[in-house]
Design an enzyme around this catalytic site. Structure first.
Site, PDB file in Angstrom:
ATOM      1  N   TYR A  33       0.819  -1.223   0.000  1.00 41.46           N
ATOM      2  CA  TYR A  33       0.000   0.000   0.000  1.00 41.46           C
ATOM      3  C   TYR A  33       0.852   1.272   0.000  1.00 41.46           C
ATOM      4  O   TYR A  33       0.409   2.304  -0.511  1.00 41.46           O
ATOM      5  CB  TYR A  33      -1.019  -0.022   1.148  1.00 41.46           C
ATOM      6  CG  TYR A  33      -2.147  -0.974   0.823  1.00 41.46           C
ATOM      7  CD1 TYR A  33      -3.112  -0.629  -0.111  1.00 41.46           C
ATOM      8  CD2 TYR A  33      -2.209  -2.239   1.390  1.00 41.46           C
ATOM      9  CE1 TYR A  33      -4.117  -1.512  -0.471  1.00 41.46           C
ATOM     10  CE2 TYR A  33      -3.208  -3.135   1.046  1.00 41.46           C
ATOM     11  CZ  TYR A  33      -4.160  -2.766   0.118  1.00 41.46           C
ATOM     12  OH  TYR A  33      -5.151  -3.648  -0.248  1.00 41.46           O
ATOM     13  N   CYS A  56      -6.540   2.752  12.965  1.00 46.34           N
ATOM     14  CA  CYS A  56      -6.033   1.902  14.045  1.00 46.34           C
ATOM     15  C   CYS A  56      -6.907   0.659  14.131  1.00 46.34           C
ATOM     16  O   CYS A  56      -8.130   0.763  14.300  1.00 46.34           O
ATOM     17  CB  CYS A  56      -6.053   2.650  15.377  1.00 46.34           C
ATOM     18  SG  CYS A  56      -5.566   1.585  16.759  1.00 46.34           S
ATOM     19  N   HIS A  72     -14.482   1.552  -0.703  1.00 39.30           N
ATOM     20  CA  HIS A  72     -13.368   0.650  -0.389  1.00 39.30           C
ATOM     21  C   HIS A  72     -12.250   1.349   0.388  1.00 39.30           C
ATOM     22  O   HIS A  72     -11.126   0.843   0.456  1.00 39.30           O
ATOM     23  CB  HIS A  72     -12.805   0.023  -1.673  1.00 39.30           C
ATOM     24  CG  HIS A  72     -13.728  -0.976  -2.299  1.00 39.30           C
ATOM     25  ND1 HIS A  72     -13.565  -1.487  -3.564  1.00 39.30           N
ATOM     26  CD2 HIS A  72     -14.852  -1.581  -1.812  1.00 39.30           C
ATOM     27  CE1 HIS A  72     -14.534  -2.349  -3.836  1.00 39.30           C
ATOM     28  NE2 HIS A  72     -15.336  -2.419  -2.800  1.00 39.30           N
TER      29      HIS A  72
HETATM   30  P1  OAD Z   1     -10.922  -3.948 -12.480  1.00 42.56           P
HETATM   31  O1  OAD Z   1      -9.458  -3.967 -12.745  1.00 42.56           O
HETATM   32  O2  OAD Z   1     -11.576  -5.213 -12.074  1.00 42.56           O
HETATM   33  O3  OAD Z   1     -11.699  -3.410 -13.767  1.00 42.56           O
HETATM   34  C1  OAD Z   1     -11.289  -2.235 -14.430  1.00 42.56           C
HETATM   35  C2  OAD Z   1     -12.252  -1.970 -15.567  1.00 42.56           C
HETATM   36  O4  OAD Z   1     -11.862  -0.741 -16.185  1.00 42.56           O
HETATM   37  C3  OAD Z   1     -12.250  -3.048 -16.665  1.00 42.56           C
HETATM   38  O5  OAD Z   1     -13.585  -3.357 -17.026  1.00 42.56           O
HETATM   39  C4  OAD Z   1     -11.510  -2.359 -17.823  1.00 42.56           C
HETATM   40  O6  OAD Z   1     -11.981  -2.768 -19.100  1.00 42.56           O
HETATM   41  C5  OAD Z   1     -11.866  -0.904 -17.585  1.00 42.56           C
HETATM   42  N1  OAD Z   1     -10.886   0.056 -18.117  1.00 42.56           N
HETATM   43  C6  OAD Z   1      -9.543  -0.063 -18.236  1.00 42.56           C
HETATM   44  N2  OAD Z   1      -8.996   1.036 -18.759  1.00 42.56           N
HETATM   45  C7  OAD Z   1     -10.022   1.903 -19.010  1.00 42.56           C
HETATM   46  C8  OAD Z   1     -10.120   3.212 -19.558  1.00 42.56           C
HETATM   47  N3  OAD Z   1      -9.043   3.868 -19.978  1.00 42.56           N
HETATM   48  N4  OAD Z   1     -11.342   3.776 -19.657  1.00 42.56           N
HETATM   49  C9  OAD Z   1     -12.459   3.111 -19.244  1.00 42.56           C
HETATM   50  N5  OAD Z   1     -12.438   1.872 -18.699  1.00 42.56           N
HETATM   51  C10 OAD Z   1     -11.235   1.271 -18.596  1.00 42.56           C
HETATM   52  O7  OAD Z   1     -11.166  -2.783 -11.396  1.00 42.56           O
HETATM   53  P2  OAD Z   1     -12.452  -2.500 -10.500  1.00 42.56           P
HETATM   54  O8  OAD Z   1     -13.697  -2.952 -11.179  1.00 42.56           O
HETATM   55  O9  OAD Z   1     -12.374  -1.104 -10.031  1.00 42.56           O
HETATM   56  O10 OAD Z   1     -11.070  -3.728  -4.380  1.00 42.56           O
HETATM   57  O11 OAD Z   1     -12.166  -3.461  -9.275  1.00 42.56           O
HETATM   58  C11 OAD Z   1     -13.063  -3.501  -8.207  1.00 42.56           C
HETATM   59  C12 OAD Z   1     -12.327  -3.789  -6.922  1.00 42.56           C
HETATM   60  O12 OAD Z   1     -11.522  -4.944  -7.080  1.00 42.56           O
HETATM   61  C13 OAD Z   1     -11.334  -2.726  -6.507  1.00 42.56           C
HETATM   62  O13 OAD Z   1     -11.929  -1.640  -5.834  1.00 42.56           O
HETATM   63  C14 OAD Z   1     -10.407  -3.469  -5.614  1.00 42.56           C
HETATM   64  C15 OAD Z   1     -10.220  -4.714  -6.456  1.00 42.56           C
HETATM   65  O14 OAD Z   1      -9.854  -5.852  -5.804  1.00 42.56           O
HETATM   66  C16 OAD Z   1     -10.362  -3.951  -3.257  1.00 42.56           C
HETATM   67  O15 OAD Z   1      -9.145  -3.939  -3.238  1.00 42.56           O
HETATM   68  C17 OAD Z   1     -11.223  -4.192  -2.056  1.00 42.56           C
END
Ligand code: OAD
Length: 227
Positions: free
Chosen positions: A53, A113, A105
């Site tokens: 992180y 803490c 998230h």
């Molecule tokens: P993902 O990595 O699962 O998905 C990202 C999405 O963004 C995909 O559908 C891509 O196609 C799209 N994408 C990539 N580049 C893009 C661009 N330039 N413009 C538009 N779309 C684009 O990420 P999240 O869905 O955010 O949680 O993931 C959800 C959660 O999973 C996160 O908050 C995190 C992760 O594990 C935790 O860590 C608790």
């Protein structure tokens, strides 16, 4: 203008240089999420989790908001009835000018803490030997929701979705619940649903409308249609 709930994911920050999770080369293809993003992983190896992180924090602080963040900031500034919910832990929505962003998230810029739940602004580099400024325990962690933990502000988010006319998911793969289920809550409540993503997510017909393309182009163009 109608009541809108917007859910953003990693895709909205991708063009600011922050990695997504599940795309080719994404964070979860390089790191074992059970080691770096679970309470059990933190208990086993807090040094490793803080290092992971600390790197995310450095990347986020060194990145700049892009045109998608700015367009959403304009929308939230000019319409009281827009709730911006993000799964992202970066502060790029805020730095683009959005106020009241709901970080379901958690936030990489905040520390928590694990003993007394006091929260404060995280230093750029956190360490397992840091002490809580309130209770003094060496149990500080990033204020991030890990897998197996309950996302923040769920009651408020679901109430807003149930009252909204339009639900929009931007740059999220729709693979992580409960956020992935928001579209179904919106549809059941009678809201129109819109997905804005690089490519359509795999479940066809889940959203009423889909706009595809990079967020820095699609989001400003969509926001423009609302004015
Ligand atoms: P993902 O990595 O699962 O998905 C990202 C999405 O963004 C995909 O559908 C891509 O196609 C799209 N994408 C990539 N580049 C893009 C661009 N330039 N413009 C538009 N779309 C684009 O990420 P999240 O869905 O955010 O949680 O993931 C959800 C959660 O999973 C996160 O908050 C995190 C992760 O594990 C935790 O860590 C608790």
């Amino acid at each position: 203008m109608v009541g809108i709930v917007i859910l953003t994911g990693a895709g909205v920050s991708a063009e600011s240089g922050l990695g997504t999770f599940r795309d080719k080369g994404g964070l979860w293809t390089k790191y074992d999420l059970s080691e770096v993003a679970t309470p059990e992983g933190f208990a086993r190896n807090p040094q490793l989790v803080h290092a992971f992180y600390n790197a995310r924090r450095a990347n986020a602080l060194d990145a700049a908001p892009n045109a998608a963040h700015s367009a959403l900031a304009r929308l939230t500034a000019e319409n009281d009835d827009v709730l911006l919910v993000t799964q992202n832990i970066d502060d790029l929505h805020e730095r683009a000018g959005s106020n009241g962003v709901v970080h379901m998230h958690g936030e990489i810029t905040r520390a928590l803490c694990a003993v007394c739940e006091y929260r404060w602004d995280a230093p750029r580099v956190m360490d397992p030997v840091d002490t809580c400024p309130d209770c003094g325990t060496k149990a500080t962690r990033p204020d991030i929701v890990w897998f197996g933990e309950m996302p923040y502000h769920m009651d408020r988010i679901i109430a807003a979705i149930e009252a909204a006319d339009l639900f929009v998911a931007i740059g999220t793969s729709g693979e992580v619940y409960p956020a992935a289920g928001f579209v179904d809550i919106a549809s059941t409540a009678g809201a129109e649903t819109l997905e804005i993503n690089l490519e359509p997510t795999p479940v066809p017909g889940r959203f009423d409308r889909v706009i595809t393309g990079p967020a820095t182009e699609t989001v400003p163009a969509w926001v423009e249609t609302l004015f």
